[in-house]
Scaffold this active site. Structure first.
Site, PDB file in Angstrom:
ATOM      1  N   GLU A  85      43.935 -15.525 -12.216  1.00 41.15           N
ATOM      2  CA  GLU A  85      44.399 -17.537 -11.997  1.00 41.15           C
ATOM      3  C   GLU A  85      42.685 -17.326 -13.267  1.00 41.15           C
ATOM      4  OE1 GLU A  85      43.734 -19.651  -8.859  1.00 41.15           O
ATOM      5  OE2 GLU A  85      41.933 -20.825 -10.393  1.00 41.15           O
ATOM      6  N   LYS A 275      40.219 -22.668  -0.947  1.00 37.93           N
ATOM      7  CA  LYS A 275      40.484 -21.857  -1.734  1.00 37.93           C
ATOM      8  C   LYS A 275      39.981 -21.625  -2.893  1.00 37.93           C
ATOM      9  CE  LYS A 275      43.733 -21.641  -5.013  1.00 37.93           C
ATOM     10  NZ  LYS A 275      43.119 -21.280  -6.597  1.00 37.93           N
ATOM     11  N   ASP A 291      44.128  -6.102   2.316  1.00 37.75           N
ATOM     12  CA  ASP A 291      45.462  -6.187   3.125  1.00 37.75           C
ATOM     13  C   ASP A 291      44.368  -7.978   2.980  1.00 37.75           C
ATOM     14  OD1 ASP A 291      47.229  -8.263   3.638  1.00 37.75           O
ATOM     15  OD2 ASP A 291      47.253  -6.809   5.812  1.00 37.75           O
ATOM     16  N   HIS A 388      38.161 -24.539 -16.904  1.00 43.50           N
ATOM     17  CA  HIS A 388      39.455 -24.477 -17.050  1.00 43.50           C
ATOM     18  C   HIS A 388      40.328 -24.965 -18.317  1.00 43.50           C
ATOM     19  CE1 HIS A 388      41.054 -24.430 -11.976  1.00 43.50           C
ATOM     20  NE2 HIS A 388      39.636 -24.034 -12.565  1.00 43.50           N
TER      21      HIS A 388
HETATM   22  C1  MEV Z   1      40.790 -23.874  -8.128  1.00 46.79           C
HETATM   23  O1  MEV Z   1      41.316 -22.327  -8.428  1.00 46.79           O
HETATM   24  C2  MEV Z   1      39.726 -23.935  -6.977  1.00 46.79           C
HETATM   25  C3  MEV Z   1      39.101 -25.321  -7.298  1.00 46.79           C
HETATM   26  O2  MEV Z   1      39.633 -25.503  -7.031  1.00 46.79           O
HETATM   27  C4  MEV Z   1      37.898 -25.065  -5.945  1.00 46.79           C
HETATM   28  C5  MEV Z   1      37.608 -26.865  -5.128  1.00 46.79           C
HETATM   29  O3  MEV Z   1      37.842 -27.457  -5.564  1.00 46.79           O
HETATM   30  O4  MEV Z   1      36.296 -26.547  -4.746  1.00 46.79           O
HETATM   31  C6  MEV Z   1      38.362 -25.806  -8.540  1.00 46.79           C
END
Ligand code: MEV
Length: 434
Positions: A85, A275, A291, A388
């Site tokens: 990513e 995430k 792992d 991004h």
């Molecule tokens: C994207 O990979 C991760 C985010 O969505 C985390 C978040 O929203 O805090 C940017």
């Protein structure tokens, strides 16, 4: 098809590739070439890779990036990230630099306990089983001595075994719930071997004790490790958050804390928030040969341990000091498993100074906190898409086979413009029409 179902694993690697290419692809030659371009010309490495799993037909590459300038407990690190990513490594590097000049990251190991269970059914009197457990417990320990000897030399071993009555939840269901210390190894093989021996001893000795109804269901470690936890934290005076002239430190700090509180109370947000933390954690877990499925499972179970899924990180402002911290369960190893086998894992660990498992817990928790900080900083200021999409621009250009010249022109064009997939493709097409 039917005859090919027989004995695929017995085919040579070349035969497997041929069969795949012929069976599933309109253009078998092209399909084979795709696989072959990822084949390592170094036969030793290829042989090693081929032996990690079954039916290997090629290698699946991920980029290995590094984020330098991490200061953790006063020590400097360059952290390896294996991840596809875009933005993750850049975000980590930025957060590392930001906190590096504000005292760095601090960590505390809150526990290193691993867990495993023997699940069994028993149909008799509970008091009799409890009595039997007291009788058999010394045998559970003595009959695993062959397995635990080396681990004990390293300072680890079995911490305790308890009998747990689960019959209120499932008829006749009991457990041996065992806790372990596994030092620098993740300990999965050690724990599972101990558990399988416990199960055998539990069953074997029961008949001598007049118990005939124990039925072993299974013996396996748990990836839920709520007592194998590390805390990573950063803090500084609110006024020092004023790095960007467009950001007012107090407003930023308040908004940041609110964003974390939203993740604490709102599961939809908490999942995405976590995430973002896992973007950092998984990438280092992978680079260091650990792992990541076990880590993922354990982390999300931990995030919901109090009955509701919530944020792993927390933030506050107290007496003008902004603090941001993360508690995360990480059952890791720096010996055993892939750590001595995969050349890039060895490389990553050496770059980190060949850390102990607890030091690696600290490094990985910091990678998660750094990532979370970077994401929340973007989300509560410029928004996430600006950064991004700038990083994603190159992926879009590659998808559309842009030449070097086209790339330069497109990047220059979008320097001060919002990037979107359509806008990039439209602009690329307009260049091509010229
Ligand atoms: C994207 O990979 C991760 C985010 O969505 C985390 C978040 O929203 O805090 C940017």
């Amino acid at each position: 098809m039917t005859q090919n179902k027989i004995g695929f694993s017995k085919l040579t690697k070349e035969e497997k590739i041929d069969w795949i290419a012929q069976t599933y692809f309109a253009n078998p030659t092209q399909a084979k070439n795709i696989l072959l371009q990822y084949w390592n010309q170094n036969t030793d490495i290829q042989k090693l890779h081929d032996e990690f799993i079954e039916n290997t037909i090629t290698n699946f590459y991920l980029p290995l990036g590094v984020a330098p300038n991490f200061t953790i407990n006063g020590k400097n690190y360059t952290i390896p990230f294996a991840i596809e990513e875009s933005s993750v490594v850049a975000a980590a590097s930025k957060a590392a630099k930001f906190w590096g000049s504000r005292g760095g990251f601090k960590t505390t190991i809150l526990g290193t306990e691993k867990i495993g269970q023997v699940h069994f059914l028993y149909e008799g009197d509970k008091a009799k089983l409890t009595e039997y457990f007291q009788f058999v417990k010394p045998f559970l320990l003595s009959e695993t001595e062959g397995i635990t000897k080396n681990m004990q030399k390293r300072g680890g071993g079995i911490s305790d075994i308890v009998l747990v009555d689960k019959t209120a939840e499932l008829e006749n269901y009991y457990q041996l719930h065992a806790t372990f210390q596994t030092k620098d190894s993740m300990g999965a093989n050690f724990i599972n071997s101990c558990l399988e021996q416990f199960a055998k001893t539990l069953k074997d000795k029961s008949e001598d004790f007049g118990i005939t109804s124990i039925q072993i269901v299974m013996s396996i470690l748990s990836n839920f490790v709520p007592n194998c936890v590390v805390r990573a934290e950063v803090s500084c005076p609110v006024s020092e958050l004023n790095e960007d002239k467009n950001i007012i430190a107090e407003e930023f700090a308040q908004k940041f804390v609110t964003a974390v509180k939203i993740a604490e109370v709102e599961p939809y947000r908490a999942v995405t928030h976590n995430k973002g933390i896992m973007n950092g954690i998984d990438a280092v877990v992978l680079a260091t040969g650990n792992d990541f499925r076990a880590i993922e499972a354990g982390v999300h179970a931990y995030a919901s341990k109090d009955g509701k899924y919530t944020s792993l990180s927390h933030a506050k402002i107290e007496n003008g000091i902004f603090s941001f911290w993360l508690d995360v369960p990480l059952a890791l190893g720096t010996v055993g498993g892939l750590t001595n086998l995969h050349p890039l894992v060895k490389f990553s660990l050496e770059m980190l100074g060949n850390p102990s498992a607890t030091e690696l817990m600290e490094i990985i928790a910091v990678a998660g906190l750094a990532q979370n900080f970077a994401a929340l900083r973007s989300l509560t200021t410029s928004g996430i898409q600006q950064g991004h999409m700038k990083m994603h621009l190159n992926n879009i250009l590659n998808q559309h086979q842009a030449t070097k010249e086209e790339k330069q022109q497109v990047i220059a064009h979008f320097e001060s413009k919002t990037v979107s997939h359509n806008l990039v493709v439209d602009y690329l097409e307009s260049l091509r029409k010229k």
